[in-house]
Design a protein around this motif. Structure first.
Motif, short mmCIF file in Angstrom:
data_model
loop_
_atom_site.label_atom_id
_atom_site.label_comp_id
_atom_site.label_asym_id
_atom_site.label_seq_id
_atom_site.Cartn_x
_atom_site.Cartn_y
_atom_site.Cartn_z
N GLU A 57 3.09 -59.51 5.42
CA GLU A 57 2.69 -58.79 4.55
C GLU A 57 3.85 -58.81 3.45
OE1 GLU A 57 2.60 -54.85 6.99
OE2 GLU A 57 1.64 -55.38 7.53
N VAL A 58 2.64 -58.30 2.77
CA VAL A 58 3.18 -57.91 1.35
C VAL A 58 3.19 -56.72 0.73
CG1 VAL A 58 4.38 -58.20 -1.44
CG2 VAL A 58 4.05 -59.98 0.33
N LEU A 59 3.88 -55.71 0.97
CA LEU A 59 3.23 -54.30 0.53
C LEU A 59 3.49 -53.59 -1.13
CD1 LEU A 59 4.75 -52.16 3.87
CD2 LEU A 59 2.21 -53.74 3.15
N ILE A 60 2.60 -53.57 -1.77
CA ILE A 60 2.89 -53.30 -3.14
C ILE A 60 2.99 -51.79 -2.84
CG2 ILE A 60 2.51 -52.75 -5.10
CD1 ILE A 60 2.18 -56.07 -4.81
N ASP A 61 3.65 -50.83 -3.10
CA ASP A 61 3.17 -49.39 -3.24
C ASP A 61 2.49 -49.05 -1.77
OD1 ASP A 61 4.27 -48.97 -5.76
OD2 ASP A 61 3.16 -49.00 -6.73
N GLY A 62 3.41 -49.70 -1.11
CA GLY A 62 2.97 -49.49 0.63
C GLY A 62 1.15 -49.80 1.08
N LYS A 63 0.64 -50.95 -0.02
CA LYS A 63 -0.79 -51.90 0.58
C LYS A 63 -0.09 -52.91 1.05
CE LYS A 63 -3.97 -47.89 -1.45
NZ LYS A 63 -4.47 -48.42 -2.96
N ASN A 64 -0.63 -53.69 2.03
CA ASN A 64 -0.51 -54.94 1.68
C ASN A 64 -1.62 -55.72 1.44
OD1 ASN A 64 -0.79 -57.27 3.17
ND2 ASN A 64 -1.29 -57.21 5.18
N ILE A 65 -0.84 -55.96 0.17
CA ILE A 65 -2.26 -56.79 -0.60
C ILE A 65 -3.08 -57.84 -0.60
CG2 ILE A 65 -0.08 -56.58 -2.46
CD1 ILE A 65 -0.02 -59.58 -2.59
N PHE A 66 -2.74 -58.69 0.39
CA PHE A 66 -4.06 -59.59 1.39
C PHE A 66 -4.83 -58.70 1.96
CE2 PHE A 66 0.99 -61.60 1.46
CZ PHE A 66 -0.04 -62.32 1.11
N GLU A 67 -4.66 -57.16 2.38
CA GLU A 67 -6.21 -57.04 3.21
C GLU A 67 -7.28 -56.29 2.11
OE1 GLU A 67 -4.08 -53.79 5.36
OE2 GLU A 67 -3.75 -55.01 6.80
N LEU A 68 -6.38 -56.60 0.44
CA LEU A 68 -7.44 -56.32 -0.78
C LEU A 68 -8.10 -57.61 -0.71
CD1 LEU A 68 -4.82 -55.81 -3.62
CD2 LEU A 68 -6.40 -53.86 -2.02
N ASP A 69 -9.97 -57.15 -1.08
CA ASP A 69 -10.94 -57.99 -1.62
C ASP A 69 -10.09 -58.97 -2.63
OD1 ASP A 69 -11.30 -56.19 -3.51
OD2 ASP A 69 -13.23 -56.00 -2.49
N TYR A 70 -11.21 -60.13 -2.42
CA TYR A 70 -11.02 -60.52 -4.18
C TYR A 70 -10.84 -59.81 -4.74
CZ TYR A 70 -11.32 -64.20 -7.33
OH TYR A 70 -11.01 -65.62 -8.56
N VAL A 71 -11.73 -58.96 -5.37
CA VAL A 71 -11.65 -57.82 -6.81
C VAL A 71 -10.51 -57.23 -6.76
CG1 VAL A 71 -13.24 -56.74 -8.18
CG2 VAL A 71 -14.39 -58.11 -6.68
N GLY A 72 -10.33 -57.18 -5.63
CA GLY A 72 -8.72 -56.10 -5.84
C GLY A 72 -7.72 -56.77 -5.84
N GLN A 73 -7.30 -58.05 -5.37
CA GLN A 73 -6.34 -58.92 -5.70
C GLN A 73 -6.41 -59.27 -6.85
OE1 GLN A 73 -6.97 -62.34 -3.18
NE2 GLN A 73 -5.48 -61.10 -1.44
#
Lengths: 250, 245
Positions: A57-73
Motif C-alpha cells: 500500500e501507499v497511504l497518503i494522509d491515511g488513504k490507500n491511493i491504490f483503492e482510489l478510482d481513476y478520477v480519484g487518482q
C-alpha cells in the motif's frame, strides 16, 4: 504524510523490489538512492499511482491511493509536482506555455492572472528572461528549471524529483540543489528526490532510503547514514565520495 | 500469442478512448488542431493524387480500348466509377497512412520516450483523452471529406487528360460518367474512407502511445504504424467490398 507499506513490484518474472516500507513526513525531503536499475524511478511512479504494485500500500494522509478510482487518482496526482529526468517539457509549445499548461486546464484563472503566476514561477527559478524561448533553445540546466517551475505552478503539496542533477555540470547541479532546498523551505513542500548523486543527497535531504538487492536496504537520517556500518551502504557512498573528490581535485 | 496480446492492448486503448470521449473539454483544443493537420494540411497531396490517378486511368483505359468498337463515353464511366468506388478511398488511404499515420505515431512515440506522456499523467490529465481521442476523431471526420476532394479532382483529372490528349472529348466523358452513376457507390466510398480514417489514426496512436526505447523505438513504431495501416486498409477494403457490394 506518505506511508509506503510492504510494497512489492515485479515485471513478469523479474522482481524489482519487495516488502519496501518507509514513511515520508510532511515538510521533509527524502532522498531515494541506489544503483542504476534498482527501481528508484519505478518506486517514484508508485507514490503518485502512475504504477500499481503487485502487493502493498501507499497511504497518503491515511488513504490507500491504490483503492482510489481513476478520477480519484487523477485528482491525487494534482497534489504532486514532478520534475522528470529529461524535464519532459512539451516541445510543441514555448517555455511560458509549458508552465501555463496546467493552469489553463485545471484552473479558471484569467489570462492576466496566468501571466502573473507563470512569471512569478519563472522568477523563483531565475529564468524570467526565457519565457518566450522555445524548449529546444534551452540548455539542460534551463530545461530542469523550467520543469521545476511547471512542477510548482499548481502549488503542490508534494514534489518529486527524478534524477534532478543527472547530465548537468557541477555548478548547474549545485544551482538545482539550491533550488530544491529553497522550494522545500519557501513553499513548505514535502520533497522526494530520486538520485545516485551523493553530493546532491548531502545538500538537500533530511532522510535517505537506500534501495539495494531488491529491497529497502537502509533507511534513516543523513546523520545516521554517516555513522552507519552497513557494508553495501558504505560501498555505495564511498564510490560516490571518490567521484566527488575526483571532481573537486581536477 | 503475441498477436493476441497486441490485439488486447489495442482494444483496451480503444475502450479507454471511447470512455474518454465524453471529456470534451480535455481534447477540444487538440481536436481543432488535428482537424487542420489531418484535413486541411492533406488537401494538396490529395488533390495531386486525385488528378494523377484520374489522368492515368483515362489514358490507360483509352489505350486498352483503342481497338474495341465501343463508345468513348465508356471510358468516362470506367474512370469515374473506379474512382468513386475504389481509387479515391484506397489510394488516398494508402497515401495518408504514410502522411498522417507516420506523423501521429512519431508525435506520440516521441512524447512517450521523452516522458511527456508521463508528465501529462502526473499532472492529472487523462492522456488518452488528451492525445488519442482528438486524433482518431479527426481521422474519422476528415477522411470522408478528403475522399470527396480526391473524387472530384480524380474525375476532373480524368476529364482533363481525355481532353488534352485528344482521346476522349469532355462531353463523351461526362455522358459516360452520368450514365453509370449510382449514388450507392458514393455511399460505399464514403463508408470506406470513414473506416480507413479510423484504422490509420487508431493504429498510429496505438503504436506511438506504446513506443519504447529512444529514437530507434520511435522509428520502429512509425514504420509499424505505416506498414500495418496499409495492410489493414487493404484487408478492410476487401471485407467492406464483400459485405456491402
Amino acid at each position: 504524510m506518505i506511508e509506503i507499506r510492504n510494497l512489492t513490484k515485479s515485471f513478469g518474472d523479474n522482481l524489482v523490489w519487495e516488502d519496501v516500507t518507509f514513511r515520508i513526513e510532511d515538510g521533509e525531503t527524502t532522498a531515494i538512492i541506489g544503483r542504476s536499475g534498482c527501481g528508484k524511478s519505478v518506486l517514484l511512479k508508485h507514490i503518485n499511482a502512475l504504477m500499481t504494485p503487485d502487493s502493498g500500500e501507499v497511504l497518503i494522509d491515511g488513504k490507500n491511493i491504490f483503492e482510489l478510482d481513476y478520477v480519484g487518482q487523477r485528482k491525487l496526482r494534482q497534489r504532486f509536482g514532478v520534475l522528470f529526468q529529461g524535464s519532459a517539457l512539451f516541445d510543441s509549445i514555448n517555455t511560458f506555455e509549458n508552465i501555463a499548461f496546467p493552469l489553463r486546464y485545471f484552473t479558471d484563472l484569467s489570462e492576466h492572472d496566468i501571466h502573473d503566476k507563470v512569471m512569478a514561477a519563472l522568477r523563483h527559478v531565475n529564468l524570467e528572461s526565457a519565457a518566450e524561448k522555445g524548449t529546444s533553445e534551452l540548455s539542460g540546466g534551463m530545461r530542469k528549471r523550467v520543469g521545476l517551475a511547471r512542477a510548482i505552478i499548481l502549488e503542490p503539496q508534494y514534489i518529486m524529483y527524478d534524477e534532478p542533477t543527472s547530465g548537468l555540470d557541477p555548478q548547474t547541479a549545485d544551482e538545482i540543489n539550491e533550488l530544491i532546498v529553497v522550494m522545500a523551505e519557501q513553499f513548505d513542500i514535502t520533497s522526494i528526490v530520486i538520485t545516485h548523486d551523493m553530493h546532491s543527497v548531502l545538500e538537500v535531504a533530511d532522510k535517505v532510503a537506500f534501495l539495494d538487492q531488491q529491497k529497502l536496504s537502509w533507511y534513516g537520517t543523513i546523520d545516521q547514514m554517516r555513522q552507519s556500518n552497513q557494508k553495501n551502504l558504505i560501498d555505495f557512498i564511498s564510490a560516490s565520495e571518490y567521484q566527488i573528490k575526483s571532481k573537486s581535485s581536477i | 500469442m503475441n498477436a493476441f496480446k497486441e490485439l488486447g492492448k489495442y482494444s483496451s486503448l480503444l475502450y479507454q478512448a471511447l470512455r474518454s470521449s465524453t471529456e470534451f473539454s480535455t481534447y477540444r483544443k487538440n481536436l481543432f488542431h488535428e482537424l487542420v493537420k489531418v484535413g486541411y494540411d492533406s488537401v494538396p497531396i490529395i488533390i495531386l493524387v486525385g488528378i494523377f490517378t484520374g489522368s492515368v486511368m483515362t489514358l490507360q483505359s483509352a489505350y486498352q480500348l483503342q481497338f474495341a468498337f465501343i463508345p468513348l463515353s465508356t471510358i468516362g464511366a470506367i474512370v469515374s466509377e473506379s474512382i468513386l468506388i475504389e481509387l479515391a478511398a484506397v489510394i488516398s488511404g494508402l497515401v495518408l497512412a504514410g502522411k498522417v499515420g507516420a506523423r501521429v505515431a512519431t508525435e506520440l512515440g516521441t512524447m512517450r520516450v521523452s516522458e511527456q506522456i508521463d508528465a501529462l499523467e502526473s499532472m492529472g490529465f487523462n492522456s488518452v483523452s488528451f492525445l488519442v481521442v482528438p486524433r482518431v476523431l479527426a481521422g474519422v471526420m476528415m477522411f470522408p471529406v478528403l475522399y470527396i476532394v480526391a473524387s472530384i479532382f480524380g474525375i476532373g483529372g480524368g476529364l482533363a487528360a481525355g481532353y488534352f490528349s485528344g482521346t476522349v472529348p469532355p462531353a463523351d466523358f461526362l455522358m459516360g460518367a452520368r450514365m453509370y452513376f449510382y449514388p450507392w457507390n458514393v455511399v460505399f466510398g464514403f463508408t470506406k474512407s470513414f473506416v480507413f480514417g479510423f484504422i490509420i489514426t487508431s493504429v498510429a496512436c496505438y503504436k506511438g502511445f506504446f513506443a519504447k526505447g529512444g529514437a530507434e523505438g520511435v522509428g520502429k513504431s512509425t514504420t509499424e504504424a505505416t506498414v500495418l495501416g496499409c495492410i489493414y486498409i487493404l484487408l478492410a477494403d476487401f471485407v467492406l467490398a464483400a459485405l456491402l457490394l
